[in-house]
Write an enzyme that holds these catalytic residues in place. Structure first.
Site, short mmCIF file in Angstrom:
data_model
loop_
_atom_site.label_atom_id
_atom_site.label_comp_id
_atom_site.label_asym_id
_atom_site.label_seq_id
_atom_site.Cartn_x
_atom_site.Cartn_y
_atom_site.Cartn_z
CB SER A 47 39.88 31.00 36.67
OG SER A 47 40.82 30.79 37.69
CB CYS A 53 37.97 35.14 39.25
SG CYS A 53 39.17 33.89 38.77
CB THR A 72 31.05 52.33 27.00
OG1 THR A 72 31.91 51.48 26.23
CG2 THR A 72 31.56 53.75 26.94
CB THR A 81 38.60 27.54 41.65
OG1 THR A 81 39.46 28.66 41.81
CG2 THR A 81 39.43 26.33 41.25
CG HIS A 117 40.32 39.80 41.49
ND1 HIS A 117 41.68 40.04 41.46
CD2 HIS A 117 40.17 38.47 41.21
CE1 HIS A 117 42.32 38.92 41.19
NE2 HIS A 117 41.42 37.96 41.03
CB ALA A 134 35.24 31.97 50.62
CG PHE A 186 38.21 36.74 33.20
CD1 PHE A 186 37.68 35.53 32.80
CD2 PHE A 186 38.84 36.81 34.43
CE1 PHE A 186 37.76 34.41 33.62
CE2 PHE A 186 38.94 35.70 35.27
CZ PHE A 186 38.39 34.50 34.85
#
Length: 240
Positions: free
Chosen positions: A41, A48, A157, A50, A106, A68, A2
């Site tokens: 995704s 991320c 930033t 699904t 992630h 999860a 991404f």
């Protein structure tokens, strides 16, 4: 992969929890579903996830994702409530202009909003990372002023970094405040943090080169340098 450039703000319309995790339905999402397929995704607040189901028509378009327990533990998504907005970004296409920074979606950890201050039309925000633990070491080595960070999936930033207090700050211009959900979060709320992946690889490579994959290698290198200096000084004294 991404970019950290948020495409759209969706709305959480359903939350279903069970022992295995959580299902979210995110509505008002039609603008990012035109080319959607099951299994695609989508980064939701920088995580991320699904797509397991979607429809471009009802409620302005919606999609369903499964989280999860590991995802709930690592992110702020377990804190979210129905009716709240979340940042959405589709996975990057190879042929598009790249305008943010490399974001894997992630999430490394969460941080807490501790203070905010208006600066003209801009908004300054300060965050604090949690105390490091054995399984979740400090992320402060990856944060540098003017470096990259992804907060709730938005590429921002860093304006300042305080290593001793685990605090860092960013500034949101007015346009960014309108396009992402971060400015709407209250002080004390958690946000998702992903540090710059390039920094992770560089740090690990340097540590491995210096000491075989352990931070003890850096310590041994410094100790060896001190021993050499002491030996040279001893030699010089003996000659005199």
């Amino acid at each position: 992969m991404f970019t950290g450039l948020i495409e759209h703000l969706g709305t959480i319309s359903s939350i279903q929890r069970d022992a295995g995790g959580c299902t979210l339905i995110i509505s008002d999402s039609a603008p990012i579903l035109a080319d959607c397929h099951i299994g695609d995704s989508i980064a939701v607040n920088g995580a991320c996830l699904t797509v397991t189901e979607f429809d471009k028509v009802p409620l302005g378009g919606y999609f369903r994702v499964w989280l999860a327990n590991e995802t709930l533990d690592r992110t702020d998504l377990g804190d979210r409530k129905t009716g709240e907005q979340v940042n959405l970004e589709r996975a990057m296409l190879a042929h598009v202009r790249f305008g943010g920074h490399f974001v894997q979606a992630h999430v490394d950890t969460t941080a807490t909003i501790i203070r905010r201050e208006h600066d003209g039309d801009s908004l300054r925000l300060w965050f604090q990372l949690p105390e490091p633990t054995a399984d979740r070491p400090s992320l402060m080595p990856y944060l540098i002023p003017k470096g990259y960070i992804a907060i709730d999936g938005a590429s921002l930033t860093l304006t300042e970094v305080n290593d001793s207090q685990r605090i860092f700050g960013v500034m949101l211009v007015q346009h960014t405040q309108e396009k992402i959900a971060l400015a709407r979060k209250a002080d004390g709320a958690r946000v998702n943090i992903e540090v710059d992946m390039v920094g992770k690889y560089v740090r690990k490579s340097v540590i491995a080169a210096l000491g075989g994959g352990s931070e003890d290698g850096m310590r041994r290198l410094v100790e060896k340098a001190v021993e050499n200096v002491v030996a040279e000084q001893t030699k010089s004294t003996s000659v005199v």
